[in-house]
Design a protein around this motif. Structure first.
Motif: not given
Length: 300
Positions: A256-264, A165-170, A178-179
């Motif tokens: 793809r944003l560098p998501w630091g949250g959990p993997d579901y 799963m990816y966190l996405l933005a323009a 952001r890192n």
């Protein structure tokens, strides 16, 4: 018991109306009323409670319903096997979430149509909740869903894929620089998400609630294509399966944003009722899924 009586009985049971059942079956309402009366006389019991504005099954009617459905399915299978000995026919009704249907199933459906041109493939898109309910009620033959594995004794579940799963933005979104993006960073942001009932949206929002994160707003959009267009226009951030955004990532309309949250641990699941009669057409579909899974790893 006659097949036409059982067909009428199941139609009334699912539609909750004699008049709607008459429209579906093509009989006059007086005809289906007579069929039910004959069936009730033969069984020596009432099958429906006739209330002022609708009807419901009696306890005996609820007991009869699964047997009636199995008898009708078996009769259809027998008819297909005798009439179409050399040419497979019939209907396979497939329920799928949009992201799975347009990425994982396209090649399988195309190949199935080439091999079995006389089988009527029916594709129904929907959310997890709607498709799972349709499967349990027998309105679809097989469902392809995104979610975590489920435990249901009435269903056979097969895990086909692990889905990142990816966190996405323009690309022009401030988070692109952001890192890492933490859960707390989503406070005050606009999120563009799939409809309620979507398994990965539910998991994502549960995490936000757990950490007391309040987005500025959540735009709920049913179409995955529309979500991607809105995010690419820099209206907000989304969270969706990687398989659904490969073209956009390659074209760099989304990042793809560098998501630091959990993997579901979201998975693509193939689910069908364990006790449902498997017609020759449905069996051929399962065999093709197996062929693609083993021989080509279902790269579509």
């Amino acid at each position: 018991m006659e097949l036409r009586q059982l067909k009428t009985f199941t139609a009334i049971a699912h539609l909750g109306s004699f008049s709607k059942a008459a429209q579906k079956t093509g009989y006059a309402q007086s005809t289906i009323t007579g069929q039910i009366q004959q069936l009730e006389q033969e069984l020596g019991t009432h099958l429906f409670e006739r209330l002022p504005h609708h009807i419901i099954l009696t306890d005996q009617g609820q007991k009869l319903l699964p047997y009636a459905e199995q008898i009708l399915e078996l009769a259809q299978t027998a008819r297909e096997s005798i009439v179409n000995e050399t040419s497979l026919s019939g209907t396979v009704t497939i329920g799928t979430m949009e992201s799975v249907g347009i990425t994982r199933l396209t090649s399988v459906l195309k190949e199935f149509h080439i091999r079995y041109p006389h089988v009527d493939l029916r594709l129904q898109f929907g959310s997890w909740d709607l498709l799972y309910q349709a499967l349990r009620e027998g309105r679809i033959d097989v469902a392809f869903l995104l979610g975590q594995n489920i435990q249901d004794a009435s269903c056979t579940v097969r895990i086909l894929f692990d889905e990142p799963m990816y966190l996405l933005a323009a690309p022009q979104h401030p988070f692109a620089l952001r890192n890492t993006v933490q859960i707390s960073d989503l406070s005050g942001q606009t999120l563009i998400l799939a409809e309620k009932g979507c398994s990965y949206r539910t998991a994502f929002e549960n995490t936000l609630a757990q950490y007391h994160v309040l987005p500025a707003q959540v735009l709920e959009v049913e179409s995955i294509f529309a979500i991607k267009k809105l995010v690419a226009s820099n209206l907000g951030i989304t969270y969706m399966p990687a398989m659904a955004v490969q073209d956009e990532l390659q074209a760099q309309s989304l990042i793809r944003l560098p998501w630091g949250g959990p993997d579901y641990h979201i998975k693509t699941l193939m689910i069908h009722k364990t006790n449902k009669w498997i017609s020759p057409a449905l069996k051929a579909f399962f065999e093709l899924i197996q062929e693609y899974l083993v021989d080509t790893d279902m790269r579509m």
